[in-house]
Design a protein around this motif. Structure first.
Motif, short mmCIF file in Angstrom:
data_model
loop_
_atom_site.label_atom_id
_atom_site.label_comp_id
_atom_site.label_asym_id
_atom_site.label_seq_id
_atom_site.Cartn_x
_atom_site.Cartn_y
_atom_site.Cartn_z
N PHE A 375 0.82 -1.22 0.00
CA PHE A 375 0.00 0.00 0.00
C PHE A 375 0.86 1.26 0.00
CE2 PHE A 375 -2.56 -3.37 1.74
CZ PHE A 375 -3.81 -3.18 1.16
N LEU A 376 2.10 1.15 0.43
CA LEU A 376 2.96 2.32 0.51
C LEU A 376 3.56 2.70 -0.82
CD1 LEU A 376 4.90 1.52 3.82
CD2 LEU A 376 2.74 2.74 3.52
N GLU A 377 3.46 1.83 -1.82
CA GLU A 377 4.09 2.11 -3.12
C GLU A 377 3.18 2.90 -4.04
OE1 GLU A 377 6.02 -1.13 -4.94
OE2 GLU A 377 7.36 -1.43 -3.23
N ARG A 378 1.90 3.01 -3.71
CA ARG A 378 0.95 3.85 -4.45
C ARG A 378 0.92 3.50 -5.95
NH1 ARG A 378 0.05 4.68 0.27
NH2 ARG A 378 -0.09 6.71 1.29
N ARG A 379 0.91 2.23 -6.28
CA ARG A 379 0.83 1.83 -7.68
C ARG A 379 -0.58 2.08 -8.22
NH1 ARG A 379 5.18 -1.34 -9.31
NH2 ARG A 379 6.59 -1.91 -7.59
N PRO A 380 -0.73 2.35 -9.50
CA PRO A 380 -2.05 2.65 -10.05
C PRO A 380 -2.89 1.38 -10.23
CG PRO A 380 -0.40 2.71 -11.79
CD PRO A 380 0.34 2.53 -10.51
N GLY A 381 -4.20 1.54 -10.09
CA GLY A 381 -5.13 0.47 -10.37
C GLY A 381 -4.87 -0.78 -9.56
N MET A 382 -5.08 -1.94 -10.20
CA MET A 382 -4.91 -3.22 -9.52
C MET A 382 -3.46 -3.55 -9.26
SD MET A 382 -7.80 -4.61 -8.71
CE MET A 382 -7.50 -6.36 -8.53
N GLY A 383 -2.54 -2.71 -9.79
CA GLY A 383 -1.13 -2.90 -9.47
C GLY A 383 -0.88 -2.77 -7.98
N LEU A 384 -1.64 -1.91 -7.30
CA LEU A 384 -1.49 -1.78 -5.84
C LEU A 384 -1.90 -3.07 -5.15
CD1 LEU A 384 -2.39 1.28 -3.69
CD2 LEU A 384 -3.13 -0.98 -2.97
N TRP A 385 -3.02 -3.65 -5.59
CA TRP A 385 -3.46 -4.93 -4.99
C TRP A 385 -2.42 -6.02 -5.22
CZ3 TRP A 385 -4.25 -9.42 -7.77
CH2 TRP A 385 -4.79 -10.50 -7.04
N LEU A 386 -1.90 -6.09 -6.45
CA LEU A 386 -0.90 -7.12 -6.76
C LEU A 386 0.34 -6.95 -5.90
CD1 LEU A 386 -0.05 -9.51 -8.49
CD2 LEU A 386 0.81 -7.88 -10.20
N ALA A 387 0.80 -5.70 -5.74
CA ALA A 387 1.98 -5.46 -4.90
C ALA A 387 1.70 -5.87 -3.46
CB ALA A 387 2.37 -3.98 -4.97
N ALA A 388 0.49 -5.56 -2.96
CA ALA A 388 0.15 -5.91 -1.59
C ALA A 388 0.17 -7.42 -1.40
CB ALA A 388 -1.22 -5.34 -1.23
N VAL A 389 -0.38 -8.17 -2.37
CA VAL A 389 -0.41 -9.62 -2.26
C VAL A 389 1.00 -10.21 -2.33
CG1 VAL A 389 -1.16 -11.74 -3.41
CG2 VAL A 389 -2.76 -9.85 -3.12
N LEU A 390 1.82 -9.71 -3.24
CA LEU A 390 3.18 -10.24 -3.39
C LEU A 390 4.02 -9.97 -2.14
CD1 LEU A 390 3.96 -9.40 -7.12
CD2 LEU A 390 3.35 -11.61 -6.13
N TYR A 391 3.92 -8.78 -1.60
CA TYR A 391 4.64 -8.49 -0.35
C TYR A 391 4.14 -9.38 0.79
CZ TYR A 391 7.36 -4.40 -1.80
OH TYR A 391 8.29 -3.56 -2.37
N ALA A 392 2.82 -9.59 0.84
CA ALA A 392 2.27 -10.45 1.89
C ALA A 392 2.80 -11.87 1.77
CB ALA A 392 0.74 -10.44 1.83
N LEU A 393 2.88 -12.39 0.54
CA LEU A 393 3.40 -13.74 0.34
C LEU A 393 4.88 -13.82 0.69
CD1 LEU A 393 1.55 -14.76 -2.96
CD2 LEU A 393 1.05 -15.48 -0.62
#
Length: 582
Positions: A375-393
């Protein structure tokens, strides 16, 4: 290379040895083989009702998959029932033999004199022997009907000769005298395959645990889920442990055989239980239905029925590399906030985790930090969700690598800070929305005129977060779970490894939050709710007793179901907005 890029590279590099460090646990936690064990006392009661012997009743159940039997240690009461002893009160004996010296208020036993002497030698209580009526009487100042007197060696030998997996159930008693090593007196039958203690404490608790360890002959001891027994952790440090699942008789009687079978299969498949401890229903038809369904469901789940094996492994030294990833993630978190307070916040998290979890600070930090990084990377669109999931994994790998050892996988030790994993990450995400000039922003927020709609949305969001915290884990209060949800859980459980509803909700909300142009404050509020579900991914893997493969499928199924629902919701919301806006 920027500091953020360097920290991301360290996270990726740390993932490689951390993944390799999980291989010992993965090899050890395959489900099965399991053994179906019938409670000996319950089976004996049913046998008497049907005019059968214990062996005859067990033989009928053996055809349906029962491979083991739990034999309880005998008590004085059992010997009285078998006619090996006769009991009388001191008052009655005084009337019959007034000159024999029987004491009023005492209890007396008579039988074979050698048996009486063996019994008296097992207790640290006042006792006396009297002779009257051609009999020898053992007297005690208290009623000793419930006192343990050792195992039925003949029964044990017969059952073992018939090939049963024997579970011995010794009884702890505060005034019990333990035999000394080399005395030739055995507390545990050599034929026993495992030991499951009766009652709420282990043999020798609380002051004789060290003395009782060598008397248990190195046998595996059964860890009963949701029934902690005092002194068990101490014995588990010296003895092998098997996970055991059972249902209380009063609860089982309220459930249908199919429901009970589902719970036992779930325990074997998703929580690593190896001893499935069963009791018969009040009607033989229900018992047979339960056993048939249980055997078939275990076969469909590819869980073999056989002799359970102790799941032990040596944690890999590569697990320490996960600390590099955790600390890199903490640094990345610090860089995601204004310079004035990003590093102090990271330092506060580090000190708090060390102070609260001590040696388990690494897994806790991974669970607190990594759900917020995307959430801290402020990626646009679903890129933010994807980043959040990848960091969580990535955080999942570090958490599992640092937290996995035989005691946590068995459930003897649990993750420290379960509630924090669902509260701190969304709080970190909320703090990231504060601008660098946060004081003027707070002043504007304080002076902002309240609207009923805004207040309703805020209260709704807070209620969802509170519900997520209250219903964490598998032991959430059933009173707050509606019936429709219980039925939906059961359906999902039959169809797949059931995902957690918090994760489904978060993944479903993501497309609607990120692909629709909401006002900033609404979007940020929705991101905080999504952060709760992303944090739930780490929370899922913090249940160490659940096999890694099951937790992974639970998370992947949550993503799949959530995105499907989110896509449907996105179409619906877009149509609703077009209609609302004209």
């Amino acid at each position: 290379m920027s500091p953020a890029t360097l920290l991301r590279a360290l996270i990726v590099l740390a993932l490689i040895p951390s993944l390799l460090a999980l291989s010992p646990r993965l090899r050890a936690e395959h489900p099965g083989p399991v053994v179906l064990v019938m409670d000996g006392n319950a089976a004996l009661e049913e046998a008497r009702l049907n005019g059968q012997t214990l062996e005859q009743t067990l033989a009928q159940y053996r055809e349906e998959g029962i491979g083991g039997v739990a034999v309880y240690e005998q008590t004085v009461g059992n010997l009285l029932e078998q006619g090996l002893l006769l009991g009388q009160s001191g008052g009655n004996l005084s009337l019959q033999y007034p000159q024999a010296g029987f004491r009023l208020g005492w209890s007396y036993l008579t039988g074979d004199p050698d048996l009486l002497r063996r019994i008296a030698a097992q207790w640290i209580i006042p006792s006396e022997f009297r002779s009257a009526g051609g009999r020898t009487w053992l007297g005690t100042p208290v009623n000793v009907a419930a006192y343990p007197v050792g195992y039925d060696a003949e029964l044990i030998r017969r059952l073992k000769a018939e090939g049963y997996y024997l579970v011995f159930r010794p009884i702890n008693a505060p005034r019990r005298k333990l035999p000394t090593p080399g005395s030739g007196v055995s507390m545990v039958p050599p034929e026993a395959d495992a030991i499951v203690f009766s009652g709420t404490e282990v043999l020798g608790n609380p002051n004789q645990l060290e003395e009782v360890i060598p008397l248990l002959r190195g046998k595996p001891i059964g860890w009963i889920e949701a029934t902690p027994q005092e002194g068990f952790p101490r014995l588990a440090r010296e003895l092998p442990v098997l996970r055991l699942f059972s249902l209380k008789p009063e609860w089982q009687d309220k459930l249908k055989p199919a429901e009970v079978a589902d719970k036992f299969v779930l325990a074997a498949r998703e929580r690593g239980h190896q001893i499935l401890y069963l009791r018969p229903y009040s009607t033989p038809e229900d018992t047979r239905d339960l056993l048939v369904r249980l055997k078939d469901d275990l076969q469909r789940s590819h869980i073999p029925i056989g002799t359970p094996k102790v799941r032990d492994f040596t944690p890999s030294p590569l697990r320490l590399a996960a600390w590099v990833g955790v600390l890199a993630g903490l640094g990345l978190l610090a860089l995601g906030y204004p310079a004035g307070w990003g590093w102090p916040l990271a330092g506060l998290l580090l000190l708090g985790a060390l102070g609260y979890a001590r040696s388990d600070a690494g897994p806790l930090l991974a669970a607190l930090v990594f759900p917020a990084l995307g959430f801290l990377e402020r990626r646009p669109g679903m890129g933010l969700w994807l980043a959040a999931v990848l960091y969580a994994l990535a955080g999942v790998v570090f958490l599992a690598a640092l937290g996995s050892d035989p005691r946590t996988v068995l459930g003897l030790e649990t993750f420290k800070g379960v509630s924090l994993t669902l509260v701190v990450p969304p709080l970190l995400v909320a703090l990231s929305f504060l601008p660098a000039a946060w004081k003027p922003a707070l002043e504007r927020l304080w002076a902002h005129p309240l609207r009923l709609g805004e207040v309703s949305l805020v209260l709704f969001g807070l209620a969802l977060i509170a519900l997520a915290v209250l219903r964490r884990g598998n032991d959430a209060a059933g009173a707050i779970v509606p019936e429709w949800e219980l039925q939906l859980r059961a359906w999902l459980q039959d169809a797949m490894v059931r995902p957690r509803f918090k994760e489904i909700f978060a993944h479903a909300l993501a497309p609607m939050a990120l692909l629709i142009p909401w006002p900033t404050w609404i979007k940020n509020g929705m991101l905080i709710l999504i952060a709760v579900g992303i944090a739930s991914i780490l929370n899922t893997f913090s249940h160490y007793h659940t096999p890694l493969e099951i937790s992974l499928f639970r998370v992947l199924n949550g993503i799949l179901v959530g995105l499907i629902l989110g896509g449907i919701g996105l179409l619906g919301v877009r149509r609703l907005r077009r209609w609302w806006l004209g």
